[in-house]
Write a protein that holds these residues in place. Structure first.
Motif, PDB file in Angstrom:
ATOM      1  N   LYS A 349      57.422   7.640 -44.077  1.00 28.45           N
ATOM      2  CA  LYS A 349      57.102   8.177 -42.753  1.00 28.45           C
ATOM      3  C   LYS A 349      56.975   7.102 -41.670  1.00 28.45           C
ATOM      4  N   ILE A 350      56.481   5.913 -42.045  1.00 34.90           N
ATOM      5  CA  ILE A 350      56.142   4.890 -41.046  1.00 34.90           C
ATOM      6  C   ILE A 350      56.814   3.563 -41.392  1.00 34.90           C
ATOM      7  N   ALA A 351      57.424   2.944 -40.390  1.00 38.50           N
ATOM      8  CA  ALA A 351      58.001   1.597 -40.549  1.00 38.50           C
ATOM      9  C   ALA A 351      57.467   0.720 -39.429  1.00 38.50           C
ATOM     10  N   VAL A 352      56.875  -0.425 -39.784  1.00 34.84           N
ATOM     11  CA  VAL A 352      56.263  -1.326 -38.809  1.00 34.84           C
ATOM     12  C   VAL A 352      56.923  -2.697 -38.904  1.00 34.84           C
ATOM     13  N   THR A 353      57.395  -3.207 -37.784  1.00 35.04           N
ATOM     14  CA  THR A 353      57.929  -4.572 -37.720  1.00 35.04           C
ATOM     15  C   THR A 353      57.079  -5.341 -36.725  1.00 35.04           C
ATOM     16  N   LEU A 354      56.388  -6.379 -37.206  1.00 33.14           N
ATOM     17  CA  LEU A 354      55.550  -7.191 -36.323  1.00 33.14           C
ATOM     18  C   LEU A 354      56.388  -8.296 -35.683  1.00 33.14           C
ATOM     19  N   GLY A 355      56.096  -8.575 -34.417  1.00 35.37           N
ATOM     20  CA  GLY A 355      56.876  -9.579 -33.690  1.00 35.37           C
ATOM     21  C   GLY A 355      57.770  -8.895 -32.669  1.00 35.37           C
ATOM     22  N   TYR A 356      58.813  -9.627 -32.272  1.00 33.84           N
ATOM     23  CA  TYR A 356      59.772  -9.028 -31.329  1.00 33.84           C
ATOM     24  C   TYR A 356      61.184  -9.378 -31.775  1.00 33.84           C
ATOM     25  N   ASP A 357      62.074  -8.404 -31.690  1.00 35.65           N
ATOM     26  CA  ASP A 357      63.471  -8.575 -32.086  1.00 35.65           C
ATOM     27  C   ASP A 357      64.312  -7.792 -31.089  1.00 35.65           C
ATOM     28  N   GLU A 358      65.100  -8.500 -30.273  1.00 39.87           N
ATOM     29  CA  GLU A 358      65.856  -7.854 -29.195  1.00 39.87           C
ATOM     30  C   GLU A 358      66.811  -6.796 -29.742  1.00 39.87           C
ATOM     31  N   GLY A 359      67.521  -7.127 -30.826  1.00 43.20           N
ATOM     32  CA  GLY A 359      68.471  -6.177 -31.397  1.00 43.20           C
ATOM     33  C   GLY A 359      67.787  -4.920 -31.899  1.00 43.20           C
ATOM     34  N   LEU A 360      66.646  -5.093 -32.575  1.00 40.80           N
ATOM     35  CA  LEU A 360      65.905  -3.934 -33.082  1.00 40.80           C
ATOM     36  C   LEU A 360      65.342  -3.112 -31.916  1.00 40.80           C
ATOM     37  N   ALA A 361      64.924  -3.780 -30.853  1.00 37.00           N
ATOM     38  CA  ALA A 361      64.415  -3.058 -29.675  1.00 37.00           C
ATOM     39  C   ALA A 361      65.490  -2.133 -29.109  1.00 37.00           C
ATOM     40  N   HIS A 362      66.719  -2.631 -29.000  1.00 39.91           N
ATOM     41  CA  HIS A 362      67.806  -1.793 -28.491  1.00 39.91           C
ATOM     42  C   HIS A 362      68.108  -0.650 -29.456  1.00 39.91           C
TER      43      HIS A 362
END
Length: 479
Positions: A349-362
């Motif tokens: 149900k839940i996926a968490v990615t800590l930090g920042y990733d430009e490609g994942l943001a898009h």
């Protein structure tokens, strides 16, 4: 044509810590496209990503320090950038304001007071460039002393001061007035004094010819005790000079038709293709591939301002519903740990990615169905505008720029073609949960949902619109 000196402590893509850099990298370009003569001035930090030629155009001594004014250009533009070069103050690695542990540099008052003094020297054309600006446009506390210092000059350009986030004020001990060589006539309750502290931001609020902020609703909110941080009285006093102008977004970088980060490009006519990005997102973050359940996305700093605590309070009940949730962000360690624990216990149900990733943001913007932004306050906000461009329905709290850019979905707004999201009022988990339940009901009404997506994708969030509003502000100012 106006000559505009744009004073900022950061500008994308040279250096960025937040939304100020996005504005400083985009608004000057939009003004130049409207045939204005714009130059940016900022400190010469060690971490600047410089690509073009950099050369010295002027040297001077201030407080017995050798200062160089360097010239370059904003990447991918013809906008001149002047860099204030003082290695003792700016030649540090990383962040412009804090060390690697997040603590403010101990000499920030000196660093930005010097920056302001050099900006004033440039604004008065004392650097031999034969260029006298009509407007000096300052941004946030780091440039707040510029309008104050210019107010003491007989012949000066007009000044504009933009508040990007009133929570950051540049407050220092009163004793710094002497060590920074700030003229004594500026030290009074109507000037730079704030509860016996030296306030850089008050320099802008008290002395600028015009104050702007980054959304019309935020301009109203900061005149209240809830959002004014003790400055609401001054802002009410100056309300005739206060204007809210919504930020634009980079519509080339954030464009579902051309986005290089997403596997399937699409537009309002090919919305059926959006689901391929949902599948790719589910694959990337390890959620079960399912095109039928609504996928909620959230990209944010994990701090109370952004309402993350409200989201955490809602997640246990959300887990009982047919939905998935994907989050990208970092911040408060307690929030990070609680989110990671929930994701570990509910990997379907839940996926968490800590930090920042430009490609994942898009990919989140393109692949999610609903984007959560339950902020307690949000001067402007960008992700709710990105989401609408991608046909991802924003679910937001009615505050600041969120209130100004998202039209709540109702029978009336569906009928008149303006519905573009879901808006709730109260800053609590109960109100957020009601809005989430409402979004699930609408998601299962395909015709209405598609209409909301088409409405959202048709909205104009370009910088040109914002730049035209700034030009109207400049036009009214006489130095």
């Amino acid at each position: 044509m106006k000559k505009i000196l744009f004073v900022t402590s950061e500008a994308h893509p040279l250096i960025k810590t937040g939304g100020l850099a996005d504005v400083s990298g985009s608004l000057p370009k939009a003004l130049a496209e409207l045939a204005q003569d714009v130059r940016i001035i900022m400190p010469n930090y060690q971490a600047l990503k410089l690509t073009g030629d950099v050369h010295n155009i002027f040297s001077l001594r201030v407080d017995n320090r050798q200062i160089n004014i360097l010239a370059t250009q904003l990447p991918d533009s013809t906008i001149p950038v002047w860099l204030v070069d003082c290695p003792e103050f700016y030649n540090y690695p990383g962040n412009p304001y804090t060390d690697e542990n997040g603590n403010p540099w101990p000499n920030n008052a000196e660093r930005f007071a010097l920056f302001c003094r050099i900006a004033v020297i440039c604004a008065l054309d004392k650097i031999g460039q034969n260029w006298w600006p009509d407007i000096v446009h300052c941004n946030d506390w780091q440039s707040g002393l510029v309008p104050a210092l210019l107010s003491l000059e007989k012949h000066r350009p007009a000044t504009v001061f933009t508040i990007h986030n009133l929570a950051y004020q540049g407050l220092f001990s009163a004793s710094r007035m002497v060590t920074l060589n700030i003229p004594g006539q500026l030290w009074n309750p109507e000037g730079l004094e704030f509860h016996n502290m030296l306030s850089f931001i008050k320099g802008g609020l008290a002395f600028a010819d015009c104050i702007t902020t980054v959304s019309p609703t935020y301009a109203q909110e900061i005149q209240t005790a809830a959002f004014g941080y003790g400055l609401e009285g001054l802002l009410r006093y100056r309300k005739e000079a206060l204007v809210g102008i919504i930020n634009g977004i980079d519509t080339q970088q954030w464009n579902a038709e051309t986005d290089g980060y997403i596997p399937q490009r699409y537009n309002a006519d090919t919305l059926q293709d959006k689901v391929h990005n949902k599948t790719a997102l589910q694959q990337r973050v390890g959620l079960p591939i399912n095109g039928q359940v609504p996928l909620f996305g959230l990209i944010s700093r994990l701090v109370e301002q952004k309402g993350i605590d409200m989201v955490l309070d809602c997640l246990p009940e959300m887990l009982t519903m047919p939905m998935q949730f994907v989050l990208l962000g970092s911040g408060d360690k307690t929030f990070e740990q609680r989110l990671q624990a929930l994701a570990a216990a509910n990997p379907d149900k839940i996926a968490v990615t800590l930090g920042y990733d430009e490609g994942l943001a898009h990919l989140i913007e393109a692949g999610a169905d609903i984007f959560l932004m339950p902020s307690r306050f949000e001067p402007c906000g960008l992700n709710q505008m990105y989401s609408q461009r991608y046909g991802t329905i924003p679910l937001v709290r009615k505050t600041g720029g969120l209130a100004d850019t998202v039209i709540d979905t109702s029978a009336a707004s569906l009928a008149d073609g303006t519905a573009s999201g879901l808006v709730f009022n109260e800053a609590n988990a109960g109100a957020l949960l009601e809005a989430i339940k409402r979004s699930l009901l609408l998601y299962h009404l395909p015709e209405q949902w598609r209409q909301m997506q088409v409405n959202a994708m048709g909205k104009d969030f370009t910088w040109r619109h914002s730049a035209e509003e700034y030009l109207q502000v400049y036009a009214k100012l006489q130095p």
